[in-house]
Design a protein around this motif. Structure first.
Motif, PDB file in Angstrom:
ATOM      1  N   THR A  87     -51.448  46.378  49.269  1.00 13.98           N
ATOM      2  CA  THR A  87     -52.568  45.622  49.257  1.00 13.98           C
ATOM      3  C   THR A  87     -52.921  46.197  51.114  1.00 13.98           C
ATOM      4  O   THR A  87     -54.391  44.987  51.164  1.00 13.98           O
ATOM      5  N   HIS A  88     -52.557  46.735  51.981  1.00 15.26           N
ATOM      6  CA  HIS A  88     -52.810  46.579  52.900  1.00 15.26           C
ATOM      7  C   HIS A  88     -52.215  47.869  53.738  1.00 15.26           C
ATOM      8  O   HIS A  88     -50.936  48.014  54.534  1.00 15.26           O
ATOM      9  N   THR A  89     -52.922  48.163  53.712  1.00 14.71           N
ATOM     10  CA  THR A  89     -53.084  49.531  54.639  1.00 14.71           C
ATOM     11  C   THR A  89     -54.029  50.343  55.514  1.00 14.71           C
ATOM     12  O   THR A  89     -55.096  49.528  55.476  1.00 14.71           O
ATOM     13  N   HIS A  90     -53.576  51.066  56.829  1.00 16.69           N
ATOM     14  CA  HIS A  90     -54.499  51.400  57.655  1.00 16.69           C
ATOM     15  C   HIS A  90     -54.257  53.599  57.319  1.00 16.69           C
ATOM     16  O   HIS A  90     -53.487  53.633  58.927  1.00 16.69           O
ATOM     17  N   ILE A  91     -55.586  54.024  56.412  1.00 21.61           N
ATOM     18  CA  ILE A  91     -55.518  55.646  56.683  1.00 21.61           C
ATOM     19  C   ILE A  91     -55.620  56.549  58.064  1.00 21.61           C
ATOM     20  O   ILE A  91     -55.335  57.520  57.755  1.00 21.61           O
ATOM     21  N   THR A 143     -48.251  46.571  53.372  1.00 20.87           N
ATOM     22  CA  THR A 143     -47.518  47.408  54.069  1.00 20.87           C
ATOM     23  C   THR A 143     -47.844  47.622  55.537  1.00 20.87           C
ATOM     24  O   THR A 143     -46.568  47.966  56.714  1.00 20.87           O
ATOM     25  N   ASP A 144     -48.626  47.696  55.562  1.00 16.20           N
ATOM     26  CA  ASP A 144     -49.398  47.934  57.200  1.00 16.20           C
ATOM     27  C   ASP A 144     -48.979  49.667  57.418  1.00 16.20           C
ATOM     28  O   ASP A 144     -49.223  49.387  58.951  1.00 16.20           O
ATOM     29  N   MET A 145     -49.054  50.238  56.175  1.00 17.27           N
ATOM     30  CA  MET A 145     -48.861  51.517  56.843  1.00 17.27           C
ATOM     31  C   MET A 145     -49.409  51.334  58.056  1.00 17.27           C
ATOM     32  O   MET A 145     -51.236  51.815  57.418  1.00 17.27           O
TER      33      MET A 145
HETATM   34 ZN   LIG Z   1     -52.938  45.826  59.193  1.00 14.45          ZN
END
Ligand SMILES: [Zn+2]
Length: 450
Positions: free
Chosen positions: A102-106, A360-362
């Motif tokens: 629920t937390h990514t930045h592609i 994850t904040d990937m």
């Molecule tokens: Zn973030």
């Protein structure tokens, strides 16, 4: 004559436009992949099934899939396998629902400070280059078993996430179901690019607003162009205060945030708020944010308010262990302090019953790193392995208003199913070895040992 014929054309056009805008009010994945089999029957034999909802695994289960939905789940001994079914044998593997991050930045790639850091993305990289890498990031998520992601802003890449989501939904590229939040919102002085000559007008990694009118307008624009969620930065810089505490600079005022939340909820959508602690965190809660991102420094009052309001915590533990500044510098001390306060905050929230979803904040972390490392962090700080798995399945689905649709292996849910060799309840490291991925009824990869 021409005028009359135009009028007759206008009526159906207006009806069509009304239909389109109604469809857009339902956020999230718009439709199943174009190439998904319509009514094909696939049967998965699951040696062990962790269904995402139950507290205990079940052995020797049969999952019947019709098209892109799960039709039934039952004991192998009593389930009749349809004669026209394609059978996938995962009887020596552990089967789980497709995972949810629920937390990514592609559109971020864990940019190295030595190579220009965050700023080169906006100053030097053409958008097509960033989009190409975002498509690879989306694929990376899927191959690690994440069949759904909530991508929380494009960092200067505009509405690029809406385009990637569409390309996935139409079957042009592989990737997870996406919930997108487009540009994100902060205030003047509340986001990079920063530190350049004041004479220069430079773009920002978010949409900057000042005042409730601009704030509401930004939310309207972003949702009009496809945002499923609105992302707001409620804190920005952080540093060590006079008494050794972590201090975070608040950004939006309560009035600005309330305008955004009111507008977004009116559209039936939700607001994710980046907040570390202090004033910005409390404004986030008073203003009605639906999820707190990071929540590094949660005081007791904040935790109580989150429980009372049902606010989600997406702790994103992993990124704070990356790329610390040198030990005796202000940045280095700050980086170490973040980790020092984050653990106890997470533990207090978990104990108090705050709803926690996996994130994850990937992108903040390079996409070459394993997403499953977040499970290990969650368990180190007190979750059971089953709680950690549920944070990325049934609980994440609840955050996304998709209960029963995703994050669960049960009749009626989308056929988003993954599998691995080994027992993740005994060794959570096994989550890094997702060997089978089905999304929307289509097998994306199958490397399970027979
Ligand atoms: Zn973030």
């Amino acid at each position: 004559m021409r005028f009359v014929s135009r009028l007759t054309l206008l009526v159906p056009l207006i009806c069509l436009l009304t239909t389109i805008s109604t469809a857009q009010l339902n956020p999230g994945p718009t439709k199943s992949q174009a190439a998904a089999p319509s009514n094909k029957v696939v049967v998965i034999k699951a040696g062990t099934l962790i269904d995402g909802r139950s507290d205990a695994p079940r052995s020797n289960q049969v999952i019947v899939i019709r098209g892109n939905r799960i039709e039934s789940v039952g004991d192998a001994a009593s389930t009749k396998i349809p004669s026209d079914a394609e059978v996938i044998d995962l009887s020596r593997a552990t089967v789980l629902p497709g995972l949810i991050d629920t937390h990514t930045h592609i559109f971020l790639q864990g940019e190295e400070p030595a190579e220009g850091g965050y700023d080169v993305n906006i100053l030097k990289h053409p958008l097509a280059y960033r989009a190409a890498r975002a498509a690879v990031a989306a694929r990376r998520a899927l191959e690690q078993g994440f069949t759904t992601i909530r991508d929380v802003e494009t960092e200067g890449a505009g509405y690029g996430d809406v385009g990637i989501k569409r390309a996935i939904d139409e079957g042009h590229i592989p990737g997870p179901r996406m919930f997108v939040s487009t540009l994100a919102i902060s205030t003047t002085g509340g986001y990079p690019l920063e530190g350049y000559a004041p004479e220069l007008t430079l773009p920002k990694g978010v949409q900057i607003v000042d005042g409730p009118v601009e704030a509401r307008k930004a939310a309207r624009e972003q949702m009009d162009h496809g945002a499923d969620w609105i992302k707001v930065y409620m804190t920005h810089r952080s540093w060590i205060g006079k008494n050794g505490e972590l201090v975070s600079q608040p950004t939006l005022t309560l009035e600005e945030l309330k305008a955004i939340v009111d507008e977004t909820h009116g559209w039936g959508r939700k607001v994710a708020c980046h907040a570390y602690g202090g004033v910005g965190l409390h404004r986030s809660l008073d203003g009605g944010c639906d999820s707190i991102e990071h929540g590094l420094d949660l005081d007791d009052a904040a935790i109580q308010q989150m429980v009372k309001q049902g606010t989600w915590l997406v702790p994103t533990l992993s990124p704070y262990y990356y790329a610390w500044g040198p030990e005796n510098t202000p940045q280095g001390r700050r980086d170490r302090k973040r980790v020092e306060v984050h653990g106890p905050s997470f533990q207090k929230a978990l104990k108090a019953g705050v709803k926690i979803a996996f994130g994850t904040d990937m992108g903040g972390i390079p996409w070459t790193e394993p997403m499953a490392q977040e499970f290990r962090r969650e368990v180190e700080l007190g979750m059971t392995p089953m709680q950690a798995i549920q944070s990325a399945t049934t609980h994440a689905a609840e955050l996304l208003d998709m209960v029963g649709q995703i994050g669960v292996v049960a009749p009626g849910a989308y056929a988003d199913i993954v599998a691995l060799n080994g027992d993740p309840l005994r060794d959570l490291g096994a989550m890094q070895g997702i060997a089978f991925v089905m999304k929307d009824g289509k097998v994306f990869k199958n490397e399970v040992r027979r």
